[in-house]
Every structure is written in structure tokens, then in C-alpha cells.
Write a protein that holds these residues in place. Structure first.
Motif, PDB file in Angstrom:
ATOM      1  N   ASN A   1      73.339 -32.780  26.560  1.00  0.00           N
ATOM      2  CA  ASN A   1      72.486 -32.163  25.839  1.00  0.00           C
ATOM      3  C   ASN A   1      73.215 -31.078  24.977  1.00  0.00           C
ATOM      4  N   GLY A   2      73.320 -31.602  23.607  1.00  0.00           N
ATOM      5  CA  GLY A   2      73.927 -30.531  22.736  1.00  0.00           C
ATOM      6  C   GLY A   2      75.412 -30.315  22.914  1.00  0.00           C
ATOM      7  N   VAL A   3      76.299 -31.278  23.339  1.00  0.00           N
ATOM      8  CA  VAL A   3      77.641 -31.006  23.795  1.00  0.00           C
ATOM      9  C   VAL A   3      78.602 -31.082  22.463  1.00  0.00           C
ATOM     10  N   SER A   4      79.285 -29.666  22.357  1.00  0.00           N
ATOM     11  CA  SER A   4      80.528 -29.812  21.406  1.00  0.00           C
ATOM     12  C   SER A   4      81.877 -29.687  21.947  1.00  0.00           C
ATOM     13  N   LEU A   5      82.510 -30.644  21.446  1.00  0.00           N
ATOM     14  CA  LEU A   5      83.927 -30.492  22.247  1.00  0.00           C
ATOM     15  C   LEU A   5      85.198 -31.000  21.376  1.00  0.00           C
ATOM     16  N   THR A   6      86.228 -30.569  21.334  1.00  0.00           N
ATOM     17  CA  THR A   6      87.204 -31.139  20.618  1.00  0.00           C
ATOM     18  C   THR A   6      88.466 -31.196  21.665  1.00  0.00           C
ATOM     19  N   ILE A   7      89.106 -32.449  21.284  1.00  0.00           N
ATOM     20  CA  ILE A   7      90.164 -32.725  22.260  1.00  0.00           C
ATOM     21  C   ILE A   7      91.480 -32.834  21.155  1.00  0.00           C
ATOM     22  N   GLY A   8      92.512 -31.980  21.762  1.00  0.00           N
ATOM     23  CA  GLY A   8      93.496 -32.082  20.626  1.00  0.00           C
ATOM     24  C   GLY A   8      94.417 -33.083  21.150  1.00  0.00           C
ATOM     25  N   ASN A   9      95.487 -33.330  20.197  1.00  0.00           N
ATOM     26  CA  ASN A   9      96.502 -34.321  20.272  1.00  0.00           C
ATOM     27  C   ASN A   9      97.395 -34.044  21.580  1.00  0.00           C
ATOM     28  N   GLY A  10      97.851 -34.918  22.498  1.00  0.00           N
ATOM     29  CA  GLY A  10      98.556 -34.665  23.739  1.00  0.00           C
ATOM     30  C   GLY A  10      98.066 -33.751  24.697  1.00  0.00           C
ATOM     31  N   GLU A  11      96.722 -33.688  24.740  1.00  0.00           N
ATOM     32  CA  GLU A  11      96.204 -33.005  25.983  1.00  0.00           C
ATOM     33  C   GLU A  11      96.114 -33.741  27.138  1.00  0.00           C
ATOM     34  N   PHE A  12      96.183 -33.075  28.347  1.00  0.00           N
ATOM     35  CA  PHE A  12      95.916 -33.585  29.676  1.00  0.00           C
ATOM     36  C   PHE A  12      94.675 -33.087  30.391  1.00  0.00           C
ATOM     37  N   THR A  13      93.578 -33.854  29.869  1.00  0.00           N
ATOM     38  CA  THR A  13      92.106 -32.966  30.012  1.00  0.00           C
ATOM     39  C   THR A  13      91.236 -33.786  31.162  1.00  0.00           C
ATOM     40  N   SER A  14      90.899 -32.842  31.979  1.00  0.00           N
ATOM     41  CA  SER A  14      89.682 -33.143  33.010  1.00  0.00           C
ATOM     42  C   SER A  14      88.469 -32.804  32.703  1.00  0.00           C
ATOM     43  N   LEU A  15      87.364 -33.900  32.697  1.00  0.00           N
ATOM     44  CA  LEU A  15      86.325 -33.446  32.420  1.00  0.00           C
ATOM     45  C   LEU A  15      85.594 -33.517  33.936  1.00  0.00           C
ATOM     46  N   VAL A  16      85.232 -32.518  34.346  1.00  0.00           N
ATOM     47  CA  VAL A  16      84.719 -32.362  36.000  1.00  0.00           C
ATOM     48  C   VAL A  16      83.137 -31.951  35.950  1.00  0.00           C
ATOM     49  N   GLY A  17      82.520 -32.036  37.147  1.00  0.00           N
ATOM     50  CA  GLY A  17      81.410 -31.919  37.259  1.00  0.00           C
ATOM     51  C   GLY A  17      80.698 -32.702  38.626  1.00  0.00           C
ATOM     52  N   PRO A  18      79.878 -32.329  39.026  1.00  0.00           N
ATOM     53  CA  PRO A  18      78.802 -33.142  40.145  1.00  0.00           C
ATOM     54  C   PRO A  18      78.400 -34.470  39.581  1.00  0.00           C
ATOM     55  N   SER A  19      78.109 -35.346  40.530  1.00  0.00           N
ATOM     56  CA  SER A  19      77.405 -36.646  39.911  1.00  0.00           C
ATOM     57  C   SER A  19      76.146 -36.500  39.068  1.00  0.00           C
ATOM     58  N   GLY A  20      76.164 -37.186  38.043  1.00  0.00           N
ATOM     59  CA  GLY A  20      74.774 -36.977  36.963  1.00  0.00           C
ATOM     60  C   GLY A  20      75.000 -35.725  36.224  1.00  0.00           C
ATOM     61  N   SER A  21      76.321 -35.317  36.225  1.00  0.00           N
ATOM     62  CA  SER A  21      76.597 -33.951  35.115  1.00  0.00           C
ATOM     63  C   SER A  21      76.461 -34.458  33.879  1.00  0.00           C
ATOM     64  N   GLY A  22      76.922 -35.897  33.690  1.00  0.00           N
ATOM     65  CA  GLY A  22      77.227 -36.239  32.303  1.00  0.00           C
ATOM     66  C   GLY A  22      78.677 -36.616  31.832  1.00  0.00           C
ATOM     67  N   LYS A  23      79.651 -36.419  32.797  1.00  0.00           N
ATOM     68  CA  LYS A  23      80.888 -36.596  32.570  1.00  0.00           C
ATOM     69  C   LYS A  23      81.210 -38.021  32.012  1.00  0.00           C
ATOM     70  N   THR A  24      80.688 -39.158  32.688  1.00  0.00           N
ATOM     71  CA  THR A  24      80.945 -40.532  32.465  1.00  0.00           C
ATOM     72  C   THR A  24      80.485 -40.723  30.922  1.00  0.00           C
ATOM     73  N   THR A  25      79.364 -40.231  30.660  1.00  0.00           N
ATOM     74  CA  THR A  25      78.457 -40.443  29.391  1.00  0.00           C
ATOM     75  C   THR A  25      79.265 -39.973  28.320  1.00  0.00           C
ATOM     76  N   LEU A  26      80.085 -38.681  28.667  1.00  0.00           N
ATOM     77  CA  LEU A  26      80.738 -37.976  27.649  1.00  0.00           C
ATOM     78  C   LEU A  26      81.893 -38.882  27.360  1.00  0.00           C
ATOM     79  N   LEU A  27      82.519 -39.485  28.149  1.00  0.00           N
ATOM     80  CA  LEU A  27      83.858 -40.263  28.201  1.00  0.00           C
ATOM     81  C   LEU A  27      83.651 -41.484  27.537  1.00  0.00           C
ATOM     82  N   GLN A  28      82.427 -42.157  27.802  1.00  0.00           N
ATOM     83  CA  GLN A  28      81.988 -43.371  26.970  1.00  0.00           C
ATOM     84  C   GLN A  28      81.663 -42.981  25.522  1.00  0.00           C
ATOM     85  N   LEU A  29      81.175 -41.793  25.253  1.00  0.00           N
ATOM     86  CA  LEU A  29      80.791 -41.709  23.652  1.00  0.00           C
ATOM     87  C   LEU A  29      82.187 -41.381  23.029  1.00  0.00           C
TER      88      LEU A  29
END
Lengths: 406, 227
Positions: B24-52
């Protein structure tokens, strides 16, 4: 390219039994269709050859008013001086043999039994009579100067309990409309392997038949066999004359030509039905495979496999199934056809009339044309059938394919 | 330099009459060389974000730019093209192709990228060595342990030298030691090659390796911390 086939081969190996069964369905369909094609071709070929050899010949020269169905020996329906005409026709280069024949209707009777028969006067030494000479099963063939001998077919002999040397009475409708009767001695019993023909015809030497029917120096037809039957029209054109009609084998066998066309259409319908069923088996196998491999398709798609590459992967599987199934089926179909081309399939007397004579045993005949047509059709139908599951797999959205499997 | 830039992204799923707003209106920037975790409970949207981010899916609205390229309007094949050169995936389940050996699985993206047999062989063996599975190269997935399979998946994700690797719950089906081993390898590769890693996870063992942790809840970013 090789990689698609390698993957396809291994994928088929995952459910070996299912793949084998699908290939087997395809093989069985191909075998069956190849055998049916060989059977139909054999049947039509044999029917045409038998009818030409025994009944119509390649060309018949008749009196312009002759009606073959009436078997009348009244002089106005007959050809005069047939020996001379036959000799003239026989001297044409494309002609193999030309011989006069007199056909009359009659009744064979012995003790209190009788049977209707066509009485055919023939020139015994003519090569056109080889099917009867070669088919003698007891007694001997006729001699030209025999005045008391008769030749009868095996089914007629069996039904009237006759053997060579027995006497029979023969009634004939004569040229002046009377009926005459005379006793004959059975010289020989023949079989052409075509019961429907053999049971309804008896042979006398032409000279004797002419005297008996009071049709001296006349004949119903000049029976002509050519070296190549395709030359019939050409030869017919060369022997046109006044008061006669020249009929070619295609004119005399319109029914047979029609039946052949019909059987080709019939065969095409059978092909479509059987191949339709086998195509359904292939579609089913590949659809199951698509459903089972949803996740894999998702993964392949995620790592960059495009739609057409997914299609290629499934088409490769269909291709392998087609090569093995159609290949094995063709081999089996060829072997089966080759076997029955030697031993034949026994049907007995099918009771079809003289317009379409069939030997009691039908020998399969596989043409290269029909084999190739069948193989190509079976192959194409298999590949076309697999397009549906292949396209279905290719259209899966990767995210849905991946989710569907989790 | 940024490898992924998402602006005001929403993703709505419709199942029959029911609408689910996964992002719901997510803005995110991933920089080169990052080692980033998307965390959150089930249904929080992390897999959807990863697929996008991975161009496996398209947003209902908003913009997704990968390596400077706007991806929102790309069709299926164009997205496949983009993925095969720039993005590698490691999935929660051991998503290897079961009919292919470890070597062939690693080789597959190279094949799809049109590399020559010699290039494929060299790269695949090099990567299998990097994940310590050179001696298992010609084993099929069913002959490998879960941890080994996941290491093959990491090697496959890296094969085309992507700028970014996306991993969805990469340790979820692994025991502690195998999980740690996989994470160690990924961390090492991140350091050595500079490839960007983004994980969706709720496994604390994974989170502890991350240099940035983005927390999602109910389809929005709740917290974005750099460690």
C-alpha cells in the motif's frame, strides 16, 4: 536445441510408465491405421484385379445393342465372325490377348436338384482362361474339340455334390427364344478363389456353346486383356467400328471405382477418429505434466526462460513421444501388413455380385504413399495436439506458477 | 548508485469479490552492494515486494525502476529478458530442476543467456567451487541434502553475474547449521563480488547478517534501519 531434447528425454523418464503408455497409445493407433490402410488397399486392388481378370477384362467389344444383364443370345445382340474380329484386335501391339466369348443363361440340374448358372463359351486355349486352367482342382481343363465336356466351379460342385466325371443336365436359352437341354460330363472342377463368381458360372468350348445355343459363328463379346490397362482408352479408340461398342474397364466398373473413392474417404474418417483419440492421450499426458511442473515452469521463467522456450521444451517432449510412438507403430504396422500380405485374411464368400468380385481371402497391400501419409499425419497431429498444453505452460505468469506450487 | 527504486507502489490481489491490498504505497530504494533484509510477519507483503523488485510481478500502481530501467510496462518476455541478465533468485523451497544435475542447474541461466559451452563450463564449475560443491557437480537434486540444494540455488542465482540476488526465506527449510552455512556463503559473495542481496525473511539468523533491515507491516514500510 540438444538441451531441450535432453531435458525432454529426462522429463519423460520421470513418469516412465505414463510416458510408455502414451507412446504405446500412439504406436497402437499407428499400427492399426497402417494395417487398415493396407487392408483397404489390398481389398480394392484384389477386387479390381479379380473383377477385371474374371468378369470384365480390360476391354470388351460387343454388339451395339448388347445388354450384359440379359445374357440374350438372339443374333441381333451378338457379334458376327468373332474369330476374325478377335484376331484383328489381338494383332494390336498393346493387346495381350483377345478372345471371343458367348454368354448365355441356363440351369444346371442333377437328379432333383438344380441351380441357375451363366453358361460361358470360351476358346479353351486362350490365355485369357488361365485363371480357370490354373485353378483346376480335379479332372482336367476343356479341349477345343470337346463336344460333351463341361467345366464347373468348386462351390457349385460342392452344393450339388458333384465330382469330375459325373454327368449333369444343362438347360440353355437359345438364340431363337427356345429352351434346349443336353447332358454333359464334368471334365474338371475349378476354383478362382472367388466363390461368388465360381458358384454361378460353367464353361463350354466356344464351338459347342455356339451350336448348343444355336448361335453359330456368333459371340457375345470379344474379351480383351491389355499389357497395360492404362492404355485402355487408346486401344478402345483404335477399334471403334460400325454396329459395335467398345467398353473399357473404367466404364464397365463404375461401381468399383465409386467404391474405391468411397473407401478412401472412409479411411480418412477412420484416420481422423483414431488419431483424434491418440492426440487426446498426448494432450492429457502433457497437461498432467504441465500441472505437475507448475513450480518448475515458474522457476525456469524466473531465471529468464521465455515463453517460446517453454513451448519448445514441451514440443520437444511431444516430438520424442511422436518419434518413438509413431516409429514403433509404423514398424509394427508394416510387419503386420507384410505378414497378412503373405497369408491373407480369410473372409469366405461375402456374397457380393459380379460387379465387385472379391477373393475369399483378402491380402493386405501397403503402399509407400499411404504409409508416408499416415506417418506424417500422425506426427503432425501429435505435435499440433501438444501445442495446447505447451502454450498453456508458456503463458503462466511466473509469480502465479511459483505461488501455485507453494 | 541504486539497483532498484520503487515509488509509491501498491499491489492489489482480487480473488472473486474480495480485494486484498498486499502493498500500500511503498517507496524503497536499494543501493548497489547492499545486504538487505525485508522482515515482517506473514501477510505483511515482504514476498510481494520481493516479487515486484524481481520483475516476477507487476504493481497495480506506482513505479518500479531496475538498474535505471522503468519496468512497469514491460511484457512477459521483456521482463524475462531483464531478469535473466540482472537478477538472480533463491527461493524458499529448493527450486532446482529435478531432472538436471547440480552442474546443469547452475548452467541453465548461462544457457538462456547464450553463453558458449566453454564459458558455461568454466563459470558453473567456478561457482560450484565457491559454494563448496564441486565434488557434487554431477549429482541430481534428490541426491543432495537440503543445505546442498540451497547452495546450488545460490550458485545458480549468481551464474550470470547479476547486479542483484533476491532470496525469499532462503533458510526456512534448513536446520541451523545448514542455514548458517548458506548465509555465510551469501555474505562472503556479497563482500567479494559486490552483488546486492535482498532477503525476505522472519528468521533472526538471517536478520543478524543484514546490513539494512526494512520492516513491513500490513503492506507499508514500518521501519527502515541501517545497522
Amino acid at each position: 536445441m540438444m538441451n531441450y531434447f535432453k531435458m525432454a528425454y529426462r522429463n519423460l523418464g520421470r513418469h516412465r510408465r505414463r510416458s510408455i503408455l502414451s507412446g504405446l497409445a500412439l504406436a497402437l493407433g499407428t499400427t492399426l491405421l497402417m494395417f487398415i490402410a493396407a487392408f483397404f488397399t489390398g481389398e480394392m486392388r484384389s477386387s479390381m484385379e479379380t473383377t477385371l481378370r474374371l468378369n470384365t477384362g480390360h476391354i470388351q467389344v460387343q454388339n451395339a445393342d448388347y445388354d450384359p444383364d440379359k445374357l440374350s443370345v438372339a443374333w441381333e445382340y451378338l457379334i458376327e465372325n468373332p474369330d476374325q474380329t478377335a484376331a484383328q484386335i489381338g494383332s494390336l501391339d498393346p493387346v495381350h490377348v483377345a478372345t471371343p466369348r458367348l454368354a448365355a443363361s441356363g440351369i444346371v440340374s442333377v437328379r432333383d436338384e438344380s441351380a441357375g448358372a451363366q453358361i460361358m463359351g470360351i476358346v479353351p486355349e486362350s490365355e485369357a482362361n488361365d485363371p480357370y486352367r490354373d485353378g483346376i482342382v480335379s479332372g482336367e481343363f476343356l479341349a477345343a474339340d470337346d463336344r460333351e465336356g463341361i467345366l464347373i466351379g468348386l462351390p457349385l460342385a460342392d452344393s450339388l455334390n458333384l465330382k469330375a466325371g459325373d454327368s449333369i443336365n444343362l438347360l440353355i436359352n437359345t438364340s431363337d427364344g427356345d429352351v434346349d437341354e443336353q447332358q454333359f460330363t464334368i471334365r474338371g472342377i475349378f476354383t478362382t478363389g472367388t466363390s461368388a463368381w465360381d458358384k454361378g458360372i460353367v464353361f463350354l468350348p466356344l464351338a459347342k456353346a455356339q451350336t448348343f445355343a444355336r448361335a453359330e459363328n456368333h459371340a457375345s463379346m470379344i474379351f480383351v486383356l491389355l499389357k497395360d490397362r492404362e492404355q485402355a482408352d487408346e486401344v478402345a479408340a483404335a477399334i471403334q467400328g460400325e454396329g459395335i461398342k467398345v467398353k473399357t474397364w473404367t466404364e464397365m466398373n463404375e461401381l468399383l471405382v465409386m467404391v474405391e473413392d468411397f473407401s478412401n474417404a472412409y479411411l480418412a474418417v477412420i484416420n481422423l477418429i483414431v488419431l483424434g483419440v491418440t492426440a487426446t492421450v498426448i494432450v492429457n499426458t502433457l497437461l498432467m505434466s504441465v500441472f505437475e511442473r507448475t513450480r518448475e515452469i515458474g522457476v525456469l521463467s524466473a531465471i529468464g526462460m521465455k515463453g517460446r522456450q517453454v513451448i519448445a521444451l514441451f514440443l520437444a517432449e511431444a516430438f520424442l513421444l511422436a518419434v518413438s510412438g509413431v516409429g514403433a507403430g509404423s514398424l509394427a504396422g508394416w510387419a503386420l501388413s507384410a505378414y497378412f500380405a503373405k497369408v491373407g485374411v480369410y473372409f469366405g464368400d461375402l456374397g457380393i455380385g459380379a460387379e465387385m468380385l472379391l477373393e475369399d481371402r483378402i491380402y493386405t497391400y501397403l503402399t509407400l504413399d499411404s504409409a508416408i501419409t499416415l506417418i506424417v499425419t500422425a506426427f503432425l497431429i501429435t505435435i499440433l495436439a501438444s501445442l495446447y498444453p505447451a502454450r498453456m505452460a508458456s503463458r503462466m505468469e511466473p509469480v502465479e506458477a511459483l505461488r501455485g506450487a507453494q | 548508485m541504486e539497483v532498484a527504486k520503487l515509488t509509491d507502489v501498491t499491489r492489489v490481489y482480487r480473488i472473486g469479490e474480495v480485494q486484498t491490498r498486499a502493498l500500500n504505497g511503498v517507496s524503497l530504494t536499494i543501493g548497489n552492494g547492499e545486504f538487505t533484509s525485508l522482515v515482517g510477519p506473514s501477510g505483511s507483503g515482504k514476498t510481494t515486494l520481493l516479487q515486484l523488485i524481481g520483475c516476477l510481478d507487476r504493481p497495480s500502481s506506482g513505479s518500479v525502476v531496475i538498474n535505471g530501467q522503468e519496468t512497469t510496462n514491460l511484457n512477459r518476455n521483456q521482463r524475462a529478458d531483464l531478469r535473466k541478465g540482472t537478477i538472480g533468485f533463491v527461493f524458499q523451497f529448493f527450486a532446482l530442476i529435478p531432472t538436471l544435475t547440480a552442474y546443469e542447474n547452475v548452467e541453465m541461466p548461462l544457457l538462456l543467456n547464450g553463453r558458449t559451452p566453454a564459458q558455461r563450463k568454466q563459470r558453473a564449475m567456478e561457482l560450484l567451487e565457491a559454494v563448496d560443491l564441486k565434488d557434487r557437480a554431477h549429482h541430481r537434486p534428490d541426491q543432495l541434502s537440503g543445505g546442498q540444494q540451497q547452495r546450488v540455488a545460490v550458485a545458480r542465482a549468481l551464474s550470470t553475474n547479476p547486479t542483484m540476488i533476491l532470496a525469499d526465506e532462503p533458510t526456512a527449510n534448513l536446520d541451523t547449521s545448514n542455514g548458517e552455512q548458506v548465509m555465510e556463503i551469501m555474505k562472503k559473495l556479497n563482500k567479494e563480488t559486490g552483488v546486492t542481496f535482498v532477503f525476505a525473511t522472519h528468521d533472526p539468523r538471517v536478520i543478524k547478517y543484514a546490513s539494512r533491515v526494512v520492516t513491513l507491516r500490513d503492506g507499508v514500510i514500518e521501519k527502515d534501519e541501517i545497522k
